[in-house]
Design a protein around this motif. Structure first.
Motif, short mmCIF file in Angstrom:
data_model
loop_
_atom_site.label_atom_id
_atom_site.label_comp_id
_atom_site.label_asym_id
_atom_site.label_seq_id
_atom_site.Cartn_x
_atom_site.Cartn_y
_atom_site.Cartn_z
N GLN A 1 -9.63 8.84 9.15
CA GLN A 1 -10.60 9.91 8.95
C GLN A 1 -10.07 11.05 8.09
N THR A 2 -8.88 10.87 7.52
CA THR A 2 -8.28 11.91 6.67
C THR A 2 -7.85 11.28 5.36
N THR A 3 -7.62 12.11 4.37
CA THR A 3 -7.12 11.62 3.09
C THR A 3 -5.81 10.87 3.28
N GLU A 4 -4.93 11.47 4.08
CA GLU A 4 -3.61 10.86 4.30
C GLU A 4 -3.74 9.50 4.99
N GLY A 5 -4.59 9.44 6.01
CA GLY A 5 -4.77 8.18 6.74
C GLY A 5 -5.36 7.09 5.87
N LEU A 6 -6.41 7.42 5.13
CA LEU A 6 -7.06 6.43 4.27
C LEU A 6 -6.12 5.95 3.16
N LEU B 1 -18.14 11.75 1.26
CA LEU B 1 -18.13 10.35 0.84
C LEU B 1 -17.24 10.17 -0.39
N GLU B 2 -17.39 11.07 -1.34
CA GLU B 2 -16.61 10.98 -2.57
C GLU B 2 -15.11 11.12 -2.31
N GLN B 3 -14.74 12.05 -1.44
CA GLN B 3 -13.32 12.25 -1.13
C GLN B 3 -12.74 11.01 -0.45
N ALA B 4 -13.54 10.38 0.40
CA ALA B 4 -13.07 9.18 1.09
C ALA B 4 -12.80 8.05 0.09
N VAL B 5 -13.72 7.85 -0.84
CA VAL B 5 -13.53 6.80 -1.85
C VAL B 5 -12.31 7.10 -2.72
N GLU B 6 -12.14 8.35 -3.08
CA GLU B 6 -10.98 8.74 -3.90
C GLU B 6 -9.67 8.53 -3.14
N ALA B 7 -9.68 8.80 -1.85
CA ALA B 7 -8.47 8.61 -1.06
C ALA B 7 -8.07 7.14 -0.99
N VAL B 8 -9.07 6.28 -0.80
CA VAL B 8 -8.79 4.84 -0.76
C VAL B 8 -8.30 4.36 -2.13
N GLN B 9 -8.93 4.86 -3.19
CA GLN B 9 -8.51 4.44 -4.53
C GLN B 9 -7.08 4.88 -4.83
N GLN B 10 -6.71 6.06 -4.37
CA GLN B 10 -5.34 6.52 -4.55
C GLN B 10 -4.37 5.57 -3.86
N LEU C 1 -1.29 -7.65 0.98
CA LEU C 1 -1.91 -8.71 0.19
C LEU C 1 -0.92 -9.30 -0.79
N ALA C 2 -0.17 -8.43 -1.47
CA ALA C 2 0.82 -8.91 -2.44
C ALA C 2 1.85 -9.80 -1.75
N ASP C 3 2.30 -9.39 -0.56
CA ASP C 3 3.26 -10.20 0.19
C ASP C 3 2.68 -11.55 0.59
N ASP C 4 1.35 -11.62 0.64
CA ASP C 4 0.64 -12.84 1.02
C ASP C 4 0.35 -13.73 -0.19
N GLY C 5 0.81 -13.30 -1.36
CA GLY C 5 0.58 -14.10 -2.57
C GLY C 5 -0.74 -13.84 -3.25
N VAL C 6 -1.46 -12.80 -2.84
CA VAL C 6 -2.75 -12.50 -3.45
C VAL C 6 -2.53 -11.81 -4.80
N ILE C 7 -3.21 -12.31 -5.83
CA ILE C 7 -3.09 -11.70 -7.16
C ILE C 7 -4.33 -10.88 -7.49
N TYR C 8 -5.44 -11.16 -6.83
CA TYR C 8 -6.65 -10.33 -6.97
C TYR C 8 -7.35 -10.29 -5.63
N GLY C 9 -7.72 -9.07 -5.22
CA GLY C 9 -8.42 -8.92 -3.96
C GLY C 9 -9.54 -7.90 -4.07
N GLU C 10 -10.52 -8.05 -3.22
CA GLU C 10 -11.59 -7.07 -3.09
C GLU C 10 -11.60 -6.59 -1.65
N VAL C 11 -11.48 -5.30 -1.47
CA VAL C 11 -11.40 -4.73 -0.13
C VAL C 11 -12.72 -4.03 0.18
N ARG C 12 -13.32 -4.40 1.30
CA ARG C 12 -14.59 -3.79 1.68
C ARG C 12 -14.40 -2.84 2.85
N TRP C 13 -15.13 -1.75 2.78
CA TRP C 13 -15.06 -0.74 3.84
C TRP C 13 -16.30 0.14 3.72
#
Length: 371
Positions: free
Chosen positions: A84-89, A124-133, A100-112
């Motif tokens: 629920q925070t920038t740091e947590g996300l 909403l915008e801050q949450a998306v930006e935090a995940v993208q970071q 994912l990288a450790d699992d051998g994934v070269i491309y992934g799509e993460v849904r949330w």
């Protein structure tokens, strides 16, 4: 197939973990490391059912193995509470990419679902930006470790709430800034895609890719709504499309099947099925056929030419990885490297990427499987 002392699975001389993979159906709030949950919970004073990482991981697996999607979803109250925070996300997203990288994934799509991460003041915008970071930090960390990976966001709207058009607008706004697609998630039965037609209309007008959870807790009618009302390019799970198939005769490996119109459309249009074997067992999605992996219609759908893909759904809840899901399928259905390569080709073809980038993925997969 063999397993070495480090737990790595080898098939036909190839390390299954090292093979290049594509992950299309992977929930961020279903993939939080138990140790991270404990640390983040302690920082905000959140009580947990277990305070030891191993015990907490087992708690998730036990609670999730209920045979009910509704009960399965209740475990997410714990993971979303620490996101629920920038740091947590950001931390959860960063570690997600590294895992994912450790699992051998070269491309992934993460849904949330951004709407579920606003209780501590984020927009909403801050949450998306935090995940993208976090995603970008994870990609950089993987690159430094010698593993190339790219991850895109799928923004999910909760199908039992009324914010789907708002989330659709958010997804379109973040096109080119990390968001590659839209999804609806949550309790499926009783909440069809048609309830969110305004959101899907907006997405269609903007030529924005859509995948829809359908054919998991509800049957063919839910899939039909996902395709007609949602204009879905992929089906989240979609396993119950097999209910639109009638087995006429079966002798050994030879099966004669009569297709319903819906199943034929999905097969002939090569609409990817985001199958998640372990999760499908836990949520009771395959009870019409049985309760073991051998009963899963995965192999039937594959043999009939459906565009099947293999996914984890929720790594924490199912105590799994993409490597483990593939290993279980190999052990159950005696698949070989060619079969596993086909699953990755299917996933690459269904990725929400420009065709040139999908072709690059296909080339990377072919090169990695050439062992």
């Amino acid at each position: 197939m063999s397993i070495d002392a480090n737990g790595d699975v080898t098939i036909q001389g190839a390390s299954l973990r090292s093979l290049p993979k594509v992950s299309l159906h992977d929930h961020l709030d279903g993939a939080v490391r138990p140790s991270t949950i404990i640390e983040l919970a302690d920082a905000i004073g959140l009580a947990l059912p277990e305070t030891n990482p191993k015990s907490l991981g087992q708690w998730f697996a036990t609670k999730s193995d209920s045979g009910s999607l509704v009960e399965y979803l209740k475990t997410f109250d714990v993971t979303t509470a620490v996101m629920q925070t920038t740091e947590g996300l950001t931390r959860v997203a960063r570690e997600f990419v590294q895992d994912l990288a450790d699992d051998g994934v070269i491309y992934g799509e993460v849904r949330w679902a951004p709407e579920q991460h606003l209780t501590r003041g984020l927009s909403l915008e801050q949450a998306v930006e935090a995940v993208q970071q976090g995603i970008e930090e994870g990609e950089d960390a993987a690159d430094r470790a010698g593993r190339s990976i790219r991850v895109g966001q799928l923004l999910s709207a909760m199908r039992h709430t009324d914010r789907s058009r708002e989330i659709a607008e958010l997804a379109v706004d973040f096109r080119g800034r990390g968001v590659v697609g839209f999804d609806i998630a949550g309790p499926e039965d009783g909440f069809p895609a048609s309830d969110h037609r305004a959101a899907f209309d907006l997405l269609a007008e903007n030529f924005f890719p859509v995948t829809v959870h359908a054919g998991e807790a509800a049957g063919p009618d839910s899939i039909r709504s996902a395709l007609i009302d949602g204009r879905a390019l992929r089906l989240g799970h979609g396993v119950r499309i097999a209910e639109d198939l009638q087995v006429i005769t079966q002798e050994g490996d030879e099966v004669q099947v009569q297709f319903g119109d819906l199943a034929r459309w999905v097969r002939d249009r090569e609409i990817p099925l985001e199958l998640s074997p372990s999760s499908n067992l836990q949520t009771g999605a395959i009870t019409a056929w049985g309760n073991t992996l051998a009963d899963h219609p995965f192999d039937l759908l594959y043999q009939l030419g459906f565009a099947v893909t293999v996914n984890v759904d929720n790594r924490t809840m199912s105590a799994t990885s993409l490597t483990r899901e593939l290993a279980n399928l190999v052990a159950t259905f005696e698949y070989d490297l060619d079969d596993l390569e086909t699953f990755q080709f299917n996933a690459a073809a269904g990725a929400f990427l420009p065709v040139e980038e999908r072709e690059e993925l296909v080339e990377m997969i072919a090169e990695g499987f050439d062992v």
